[in-house]
Write a protein that holds these residues in place. Structure first.
Motif, PDB file in Angstrom:
ATOM      1  N   ILE A 186       0.827  -1.210   0.000  1.00  0.00           N
ATOM      2  CA  ILE A 186       0.000   0.000   0.000  1.00  0.00           C
ATOM      3  C   ILE A 186       0.860   1.259   0.000  1.00  0.00           C
ATOM      4  N   ASP A 187       0.503   2.171  -0.879  1.00  0.00           N
ATOM      5  CA  ASP A 187       1.141   3.486  -0.924  1.00  0.00           C
ATOM      6  C   ASP A 187       0.126   4.509  -0.436  1.00  0.00           C
ATOM      7  N   GLU A 188       0.419   5.193   0.651  1.00  0.00           N
ATOM      8  CA  GLU A 188      -0.534   6.127   1.256  1.00  0.00           C
ATOM      9  C   GLU A 188      -0.903   7.264   0.311  1.00  0.00           C
ATOM     10  N   ASN A 189       0.049   7.731  -0.468  1.00  0.00           N
ATOM     11  CA  ASN A 189      -0.241   8.815  -1.414  1.00  0.00           C
ATOM     12  C   ASN A 189      -1.247   8.373  -2.470  1.00  0.00           C
ATOM     13  N   THR A 190      -1.130   7.119  -2.893  1.00  0.00           N
ATOM     14  CA  THR A 190      -2.073   6.587  -3.872  1.00  0.00           C
ATOM     15  C   THR A 190      -3.468   6.488  -3.279  1.00  0.00           C
ATOM     16  N   LEU A 191      -3.571   5.998  -2.043  1.00  0.00           N
ATOM     17  CA  LEU A 191      -4.873   5.911  -1.383  1.00  0.00           C
ATOM     18  C   LEU A 191      -5.498   7.292  -1.217  1.00  0.00           C
ATOM     19  N   THR A 192      -4.677   8.275  -0.879  1.00  0.00           N
ATOM     20  CA  THR A 192      -5.173   9.648  -0.734  1.00  0.00           C
ATOM     21  C   THR A 192      -5.714  10.176  -2.052  1.00  0.00           C
ATOM     22  N   LEU A 193      -5.001   9.902  -3.148  1.00  0.00           N
ATOM     23  CA  LEU A 193      -5.437  10.346  -4.473  1.00  0.00           C
ATOM     24  C   LEU A 193      -6.767   9.700  -4.860  1.00  0.00           C
ATOM     25  N   VAL A 194      -6.882   8.390  -4.634  1.00  0.00           N
ATOM     26  CA  VAL A 194      -8.133   7.686  -4.957  1.00  0.00           C
ATOM     27  C   VAL A 194      -9.273   8.225  -4.102  1.00  0.00           C
ATOM     28  N   THR A 195      -8.991   8.500  -2.838  1.00  0.00           N
ATOM     29  CA  THR A 195      -9.998   9.072  -1.941  1.00  0.00           C
ATOM     30  C   THR A 195     -10.506  10.402  -2.482  1.00  0.00           C
ATOM     31  N   GLU A 196      -9.606  11.269  -2.899  1.00  0.00           N
ATOM     32  CA  GLU A 196      -9.992  12.572  -3.449  1.00  0.00           C
ATOM     33  C   GLU A 196     -10.807  12.405  -4.729  1.00  0.00           C
ATOM     34  N   ASN A 197     -10.437  11.427  -5.541  1.00  0.00           N
ATOM     35  CA  ASN A 197     -11.177  11.187  -6.776  1.00  0.00           C
ATOM     36  C   ASN A 197     -12.614  10.754  -6.493  1.00  0.00           C
ATOM     37  N   ILE A 198     -12.801   9.909  -5.487  1.00  0.00           N
ATOM     38  CA  ILE A 198     -14.146   9.457  -5.128  1.00  0.00           C
ATOM     39  C   ILE A 198     -14.984  10.633  -4.635  1.00  0.00           C
ATOM     40  N   ILE A 199     -14.396  11.420  -3.749  1.00  0.00           N
ATOM     41  CA  ILE A 199     -15.124  12.571  -3.176  1.00  0.00           C
ATOM     42  C   ILE A 199     -15.526  13.566  -4.261  1.00  0.00           C
ATOM     43  N   ASN A 200     -14.659  13.781  -5.228  1.00  0.00           N
ATOM     44  CA  ASN A 200     -14.900  14.804  -6.253  1.00  0.00           C
ATOM     45  C   ASN A 200     -15.647  14.288  -7.483  1.00  0.00           C
ATOM     46  N   SER A 201     -15.958  12.996  -7.504  1.00  0.00           N
ATOM     47  CA  SER A 201     -16.650  12.428  -8.660  1.00  0.00           C
ATOM     48  C   SER A 201     -18.161  12.506  -8.496  1.00  0.00           C
ATOM     49  N   GLN A 202     -18.841  12.633  -9.615  1.00  0.00           N
ATOM     50  CA  GLN A 202     -20.304  12.622  -9.597  1.00  0.00           C
ATOM     51  C   GLN A 202     -20.821  11.234  -9.264  1.00  0.00           C
ATOM     52  N   SER A 203     -20.198  10.208  -9.864  1.00  0.00           N
ATOM     53  CA  SER A 203     -20.565   8.815  -9.613  1.00  0.00           C
ATOM     54  C   SER A 203     -19.320   7.945  -9.681  1.00  0.00           C
ATOM     55  N   VAL A 204     -19.371   6.810  -8.979  1.00  0.00           N
ATOM     56  CA  VAL A 204     -18.288   5.838  -9.027  1.00  0.00           C
ATOM     57  C   VAL A 204     -18.820   4.570  -9.687  1.00  0.00           C
ATOM     58  N   TYR A 205     -18.194   4.174 -10.787  1.00  0.00           N
ATOM     59  CA  TYR A 205     -18.571   2.937 -11.481  1.00  0.00           C
ATOM     60  C   TYR A 205     -17.525   1.867 -11.142  1.00  0.00           C
ATOM     61  N   LEU A 206     -18.003   0.678 -10.795  1.00  0.00           N
ATOM     62  CA  LEU A 206     -17.112  -0.399 -10.368  1.00  0.00           C
ATOM     63  C   LEU A 206     -17.309  -1.619 -11.260  1.00  0.00           C
ATOM     64  N   PHE A 207     -16.199  -2.292 -11.554  1.00  0.00           N
ATOM     65  CA  PHE A 207     -16.280  -3.415 -12.490  1.00  0.00           C
ATOM     66  C   PHE A 207     -15.333  -4.532 -12.071  1.00  0.00           C
ATOM     67  N   GLY A 208     -15.791  -5.753 -12.272  1.00  0.00           N
ATOM     68  CA  GLY A 208     -14.977  -6.935 -12.037  1.00  0.00           C
ATOM     69  C   GLY A 208     -15.806  -8.162 -12.356  1.00  0.00           C
ATOM     70  N   ILE A 209     -15.155  -9.268 -12.695  1.00  0.00           N
ATOM     71  CA  ILE A 209     -15.871 -10.513 -12.937  1.00  0.00           C
ATOM     72  C   ILE A 209     -15.280 -11.597 -12.047  1.00  0.00           C
ATOM     73  N   GLY A 210     -16.033 -12.679 -11.839  1.00  0.00           N
ATOM     74  CA  GLY A 210     -15.573 -13.742 -10.954  1.00  0.00           C
ATOM     75  C   GLY A 210     -15.433 -13.244  -9.531  1.00  0.00           C
ATOM     76  N   PHE A 211     -14.362 -13.649  -8.848  1.00  0.00           N
ATOM     77  CA  PHE A 211     -14.111 -13.185  -7.486  1.00  0.00           C
ATOM     78  C   PHE A 211     -13.969 -11.670  -7.444  1.00  0.00           C
ATOM     79  N   SER A 212     -13.376 -11.103  -8.476  1.00  0.00           N
ATOM     80  CA  SER A 212     -13.222  -9.644  -8.520  1.00  0.00           C
ATOM     81  C   SER A 212     -14.579  -8.955  -8.644  1.00  0.00           C
ATOM     82  N   GLY A 213     -15.560  -9.656  -9.227  1.00  0.00           N
ATOM     83  CA  GLY A 213     -16.905  -9.119  -9.284  1.00  0.00           C
ATOM     84  C   GLY A 213     -17.517  -9.009  -7.897  1.00  0.00           C
ATOM     85  N   LEU A 214     -17.189  -9.970  -7.030  1.00  0.00           N
ATOM     86  CA  LEU A 214     -17.660  -9.902  -5.646  1.00  0.00           C
ATOM     87  C   LEU A 214     -17.068  -8.688  -4.935  1.00  0.00           C
ATOM     88  N   ALA A 215     -15.794  -8.419  -5.219  1.00  0.00           N
ATOM     89  CA  ALA A 215     -15.147  -7.247  -4.617  1.00  0.00           C
ATOM     90  C   ALA A 215     -15.799  -5.961  -5.104  1.00  0.00           C
TER      91      ALA A 215
END
Length: 269
Positions: free
Chosen positions: A107-136
């Motif tokens: 884990i890189d804390e700076n990366t987590l911070t960037l992703v956090t800011e992106n979620i907060i500033n986004s209108q919507s969050v779209y998530l994608f995955g199939i199989g086990f990753s689909g469960l995540a």
């Protein structure tokens, strides 16, 4: 870099190694304590590869060659932390603990911070995955929505394809792929990026195709070297990352999250 960090790094780049380089990785994984006592020629012979292959392998890991690796790792490798007293029924537990430790080191804390800011500033969050990753992806959607962030995930293949074209520059696209090479996931993220959305990949493998597309990548652990397929243990590494993101969200957007949680709880309770 200690032994655990080194082995975690090998797991991360393993899929991108050549067939002969993978033989080097397998040998290191099984013979950690013996490496500092062998010459380059002996090491190459034990691995069943040429010295040039060994050189390329360690270059990919950031070393100038085998000798630099021996010098930097000798102290740790002479005293491996081995514990073979765990009963057989405890193996799953130990695998989970080891996987979480490995993921935590990646884990890189700076990366987590960037992703956090992106979620907060986004209108919507779209998530994608199939199989086990689909469960995540489904788990992430539930967690984010309970915190007050508009999130979408689609299990139907047609809806998945359509959703990628609906994503705009105001949205965030987050893709989960353990291997990082799942074609449908890569195609989905590629379209989302073409539409101007910020893109995030959560994957086990740092040199995989999905990391070449995503603006930001978060790395997980779980799969052992030469192990085929994924398990629910590997799935937990993705869930751990989701919880880390949620923790950062709460720290950065506490007032808004508390307000939304109160509104949601009134309708649920």
């Amino acid at each position: 870099m200690n032994v655990s960090d080194f082995l975690t790094q090998i797991k991360s780049i393993y899929p991108s190694l050549t067939k002969r380089e993978k033989e080097v990785a397998k040998f290191i994984s099984s013979n950690q304590s013996e490496l500092v006592f062998t010459s380059l020629g002996e090491f190459a012979k034990e691995c069943g590869v040429g010295e040039a292959t060994v050189f390329r392998f360690f270059k990919k890991l950031g070393f100038s060659g085998y000798q630099e690796f021996k010098v930097s790792m000798a102290k740790q490798l002479r005293h491996p932390n081995e514990n073979n007293s765990e009963p057989e029924f405890g193996c799953t537990y130990q695998n989970i603990v080891q996987m979480l430790d490995d993921t935590h080191r990646l884990i890189d804390e700076n990366t987590l911070t960037l992703v956090t800011e992106n979620i907060i500033n986004s209108q919507s969050v779209y998530l994608f995955g199939i199989g086990f990753s689909g469960l995540a992806a489904q788990g992430a959607q539930i967690r984010f929505m309970r915190l007050g962030y508009k999130s979408f995930v689609f299990s139907d293949p047609h809806a998945q394809l359509v959703s990628s074209h609906l994503i705009t520059e105001k949205d965030l696209a987050m893709a989960f792929s353990i291997t990082g090479d799942t074609i449908s996931t890569i195609d989905w993220l590629k379209v989302a990026k073409q539409n101007g959305a910020k893109t995030v990949a959560i994957t086990n493998h740092s040199n995989s195709d999905i990391t070449k597309i995503a603006d930001t990548s978060i790395y997980t652990a779980g799969k052992e070297i030469a192990q085929e397929g994924s398990t629910l243990i590997t799935e937990m590494s993705q869930l751990y990352i989701i919880e880390e993101i949620c923790k950062h969200l709460y720290e950065a957007d506490k007032d808004n999250i508390d307000r939304m949680k109160n509104k949601i709880s009134k309708s649920i309770d």
